[in-house]
Design an enzyme around this catalytic site. Structure first.
Site, PDB file in Angstrom:
ATOM      1  N   HIS A   3      -0.262  -9.448   5.082  1.00 20.66           N
ATOM      2  CA  HIS A   3       0.419  -8.825   3.946  1.00 20.66           C
ATOM      3  C   HIS A   3       1.872  -9.258   3.820  1.00 20.66           C
ATOM      4  O   HIS A   3       2.548  -8.840   2.877  1.00 20.66           O
ATOM      5  CB  HIS A   3       0.328  -7.301   4.032  1.00 20.66           C
ATOM      6  CG  HIS A   3      -0.941  -6.766   3.447  1.00 20.66           C
ATOM      7  ND1 HIS A   3      -1.051  -6.315   2.152  1.00 20.66           N
ATOM      8  CD2 HIS A   3      -2.184  -6.657   3.992  1.00 20.66           C
ATOM      9  CE1 HIS A   3      -2.287  -5.929   1.919  1.00 20.66           C
ATOM     10  NE2 HIS A   3      -2.997  -6.122   3.028  1.00 20.66           N
ATOM     11  N   ARG A  29       0.815  -1.216   0.000  1.00 18.69           N
ATOM     12  CA  ARG A  29       0.000   0.000   0.000  1.00 18.69           C
ATOM     13  C   ARG A  29       0.851   1.270   0.000  1.00 18.69           C
ATOM     14  O   ARG A  29       0.696   2.101  -0.867  1.00 18.69           O
ATOM     15  CB  ARG A  29      -0.996   0.016   1.164  1.00 18.69           C
ATOM     16  CG  ARG A  29      -2.075  -1.066   1.066  1.00 18.69           C
ATOM     17  CD  ARG A  29      -3.261  -0.754   1.993  1.00 18.69           C
ATOM     18  NE  ARG A  29      -4.342  -1.705   1.794  1.00 18.69           N
ATOM     19  CZ  ARG A  29      -4.763  -2.571   2.709  1.00 18.69           C
ATOM     20  NH1 ARG A  29      -4.189  -2.605   3.908  1.00 18.69           N
ATOM     21  NH2 ARG A  29      -5.757  -3.396   2.429  1.00 18.69           N
TER      22      ARG A  29
END
Length: 267
Positions: free
Chosen positions: A183, A154
């Protein structure tokens, strides 16, 4: 699961279809591969053969990481400059060797009355990470931290974020802790930017090495035998014990169900 719960969610459908494409491609690559016993990237990296150019003006890593090296590294990252690949790979090799020796659930003892800071998702926000340190104090033996997963993706500075964390873990192994999040996985890194960032700033080889390394990050921590910390949540099955967690093999990509899935994903 999201698609089942929200069948009309276009974003969820798009991400699910992208995941399916990746899974199918990986299955096809495995099926046609003749190298089923692929060696670890760590076996193919030779840092001694990597020359440091005279023009390089970043920090130089000696045998072990020092506090001075970390402060210099952070300053260079603030200036949006890179750590030389020789030193980056050396840090990764040292970190890989260390995390492989850790248990799936790391137990921490915090003395009564002492400060201990737990932080959630950083997601590649390097400047926010440094802001935390500047406000709350930089990691040290008297100022320990636990970062509870989702270090990358991100944000635009996932590389800088993860190398800062790895550096502090190597500098203060008993006072800086890192849990794996959802993640820290191959599919998420492909979809949310970390893989592409590593390739752009370093190489495909380093990206593959991160995939290996993330598989050995601990899945959770137990503080003073009574505070349980994990990235996801508790378990679908009420019968899961601490011993069950200790026995969980974490060296893999997150499965779709079971103890490891529940520790990394909140559903």
């Amino acid at each position: 699961t999201v698609v089942k719960v929200c069948p009309n969610d276009k974003d969820a459908k798009a991400k699910f279809e992208e995941c399916q494409k990746i899974v199918r491609r990986q299955a096809f690559e495995r099926a046609i591969s003749v190298d089923h016993d692929k060696k670890s990237v760590s076996e193919s990296v030779d840092v001694n053969a990597m020359a440091v150019e005279d023009a390089y003006d970043g920090p130089h890593l000696q045998e072990t990481i020092s506090k001075e090296f970390m402060m210099d590294l952070i300053q260079k990252f603030k200036e949006q400059k890179k750590l030389h690949k020789k030193y980056a790979f050396k840090m990764l090799l040292d970190f890989f060797a260390y995390v492989k020796s850790l248990p799936t659930m790391v137990e921490i003892e915090v003395p009564a009355g002492k400060k201990f800071t737990i932080c959630g998702d950083v997601h590649g926000q390097f400047y926010d990470l440094i802001n935390i340190f500047e406000i709350n104090g930089f990691p040290s033996e008297t100022n320990p931290y636990l970062f509870n997963g989702d270090f990358v993706d991100r944000g635009s500075f996932s590389v800088e974020t993860i190398f800062t964390m790895i550096g502090f873990k190597l500098l203060y192994p008993n006072h800086f802790f890192m849990s794996r999040g959802n993640h820290e996985s191959d599919v998420m890194n492909k979809m949310y930017g970390f893989e592409g960032e590593v390739k752009a700033k370093y190489s495909q080889q380093m990206s593959e090495f991160f995939t290996e390394i993330f598989c050995f990050l601990p899945l959770c921590h137990l503080i003073n035998k009574k505070i349980f910390v994990c990235h996801g949540g508790l378990f679908k099955e009420d019968s899961v014990t601490l011993d069950d967690i200790r026995k969980t093999d974490r060296n893999r990509q997150p499965p779709d169900e079971g103890i490891m899935c529940d520790l990394l994903w909140f559903v």
